[in-house]
Motif scaffolding. Sequence first.
Motif, short mmCIF file in Angstrom:
data_model
loop_
_atom_site.label_atom_id
_atom_site.label_comp_id
_atom_site.label_asym_id
_atom_site.label_seq_id
_atom_site.Cartn_x
_atom_site.Cartn_y
_atom_site.Cartn_z
N ASP A 1 -6.58 1.30 3.17
CA ASP A 1 -7.30 2.09 3.34
C ASP A 1 -6.89 2.56 5.07
O ASP A 1 -7.37 3.77 5.61
N GLU B 1 -4.14 5.41 4.92
CA GLU B 1 -4.18 6.19 4.47
C GLU B 1 -4.91 7.22 5.65
O GLU B 1 -4.86 8.27 5.78
N LYS B 2 -5.23 6.04 6.57
CA LYS B 2 -5.82 7.00 7.88
C LYS B 2 -4.69 7.27 8.83
O LYS B 2 -5.33 8.02 10.44
#
Length: 200
Positions: free
Chosen positions: A44, A47-48
Amino acid sequence: MQLLHNKTAVQVKEDMKKMVQIPILRSRTVAAKHTKLFGVSLCDLREKGLVQDGVPLVVQRMVEHLRKHALHQEGLFRVNGNVRAVETLKQRLESGEDVDLLSECDTPTVASLLKRYLRDLPEGLVNSTVQQELIQHHQECGGDDGSWSDLRDLLQQLPDTNHSLLRYLCHFLSLVERNHKDNRMTALNLATVFGPSVFQ
């Protein structure tokens, strides 16, 4: 004199109104920028855009600070930071605040937050599947570690993000261990401290 007093009183009231409003404006700004960094999967974060060279930026920041300023400090990772100070630092980092770790935090606070980051990783840094295989390998070798190539092959089963962070962490901890005469953190001491955080 009375007129001057009244003007001063009015000015004080106006200043007080501004002062009361400032925290409200700041809290809204912080809430808008808040990005959860702890307790979030490495995928996550990637992805950011919060991962560089396979390592979360927040981890790089803490490790680089400790590498530059704490390798020779006795009790590194064994002396815990103040719980409130650790939580405050966590919140400030997640709010996107530009925190000067050197002037605003002590070493135990940064070191404790690094351990907390690892402890809060969903499923741990070394997941349960690889953990079980490592334990089995250790048992089959009769307590001996066996070949390094076997261990390396097992660790390469980790997701890329986990593997990259583990390598980065091990490299840093090897630097800490090289300075164990000053910081008193031998390989055994580091394993005792980091084992529960890495293997959950």
